[in-house]
Design a protein around this motif. Structure first.
Motif, PDB file in Angstrom:
ATOM      1  N   CYS A   1       6.006  -6.825  -1.677  1.00  0.00           N
ATOM      2  CA  CYS A   1       4.990  -7.326  -2.610  1.00  0.00           C
ATOM      3  C   CYS A   1       3.715  -6.490  -2.556  1.00  0.00           C
ATOM      4  O   CYS A   1       2.969  -6.451  -3.540  1.00  0.00           O
ATOM      5  CB  CYS A   1       4.669  -8.786  -2.311  1.00  0.00           C
ATOM      6  N   TYR A   2       3.463  -5.860  -1.419  1.00  0.00           N
ATOM      7  CA  TYR A   2       2.276  -5.002  -1.324  1.00  0.00           C
ATOM      8  C   TYR A   2       2.363  -3.883  -2.362  1.00  0.00           C
ATOM      9  O   TYR A   2       1.385  -3.576  -3.054  1.00  0.00           O
ATOM     10  CB  TYR A   2       2.150  -4.418   0.081  1.00  0.00           C
TER      11      TYR A   2
ATOM     12  N   GLY B   1       1.029  -8.955  -0.938  1.00  0.00           N
ATOM     13  CA  GLY B   1       0.437  -8.550  -2.206  1.00  0.00           C
ATOM     14  C   GLY B   1      -1.026  -8.921  -2.312  1.00  0.00           C
ATOM     15  O   GLY B   1      -1.796  -8.258  -3.023  1.00  0.00           O
TER      16      GLY B   1
ATOM     17  N   LYS C   1       2.027  -5.305  -6.051  1.00  0.00           N
ATOM     18  CA  LYS C   1       0.643  -5.607  -6.437  1.00  0.00           C
ATOM     19  C   LYS C   1      -0.233  -4.354  -6.460  1.00  0.00           C
ATOM     20  O   LYS C   1      -1.195  -4.284  -7.232  1.00  0.00           O
ATOM     21  CB  LYS C   1       0.047  -6.649  -5.487  1.00  0.00           C
TER      22      LYS C   1
END
Length: 275
Positions: A95-96, A133, A99
């Motif tokens: 998710c990092y 994220g 995003k």
């Protein structure tokens, strides 16, 4: 703090911003943010939806309809996280990278259009789950008004109902990449397969559900209280056949049932083993 006070604090936040671009997925959180931003700022608020293979077409249709109902200006942009192997290899911090791609797209757009702030729909509960994220968004200067005012997921629904938003009880719908166990490569074909499987079940009248994909196996998650009725009243062979036509070989039912954040329980288990 009373919910009415939190709502006033949200409105005050947007008044102080004067202009804001909303990272708007069409989910209940970002839609509430878009609604309040528009109520306060009018045409000085802009909702932007990022489109990629991890977003169901039906979710985009909902986002467009909801933005039109609110009245807020709405733009659609393309993001390209599927071109980043750090994302498609599906590490625990996937998710990092998602995003990062989103806000690396939205921030320049906001600056170009004269919006000093990019805001998202992160709520107070999100801060207590494993959400890499959120870090990526903060690093790029995004703000999270719901979290800043300490509004929980339950309160998001309460406020949405209070503001007469017809989708106040809309089920959560995170990106399709969340359907795969960490470490399994994500491809466009896999995303489309699991997305079509969920659409098939929704057309049967099921709402709050997930289809988790693990290799050739589909695992259906339903609310625990619906499992018995599903087994007794659903034509299971027809569902198996439909899923196999989509490319799955095995179709299973999770007896524990749907629970938000279940994907991360493997992380908690690994931590307890190491401890």
């Amino acid at each position: 703090m009373m919910l009415t006070e939190k709502l006033e604090q949200l409105r005050t936040l947007f008044k102080e911003m004067e202009q804001a671009l909303i990272a708007y997925s069409g989910g209940i959180d970002s839609t509430l943010v878009a609604k309040i931003a528009y109520d306060v700022l009018g045409d000085r608020a802009l909702a932007v939806t990022a489109v990629s293979p991890s977003l169901l077409p039906e979710e985009l249709e909902d986002a467009i309809l909801q933005a039109a109902t609110i009245g807020i200006s709405h733009q659609i942009v393309q993001t390209h996280e599927m071109e980043n192997p750090n994302y498609t290899s599906n590490p625990v911090n996937r998710c990092y990278f998602c995003k990062s791609e989103l806000h690396d797209t939205l921030k320049p757009l906001a600056l170009k259009l004269g919006y000093p702030y990019v805001v998202d729909g992160v709520n107070a509960d999100d801060l207590h789950d494993y959400r890499p994220g959120i870090q990526a968004a903060k690093e790029r200067g995004a703000r999270s008004p719901l979290a800043e005012v300490n509004i929980s997921k339950v309160e998001v629904r309460q406020l949405s109902q209070q503001l007469s938003l017809p989708w106040w009880d809309k089920p959560a719908q995170p990106c399709l990449s969340s359907r795969f166990p960490y470490g399994e490569e994500i491809t466009v074909a896999k995303l489309q397969r699991v997305g079509r499987a969920e659409i098939y079940l929704r057309k049967l009248g099921l709402k709050n559900l997930r289809v988790r994909s693990d290799g050739d196996t589909a695992r259906i998650e339903l609310p625990p209280e619906q499992i018995k009725e599903f087994v007794l009243t659903t034509d299971l062979p027809t569902i198996v056949s439909a899923f196999q036509k989509l490319g799955f070989i095995y179709v299973t039912l999770d007896l524990e049932g749907y629970r938000s954040g279940k994907l991360n329980q493997v992380l908690n288990r690994d931590l307890s083993v190491k401890a």
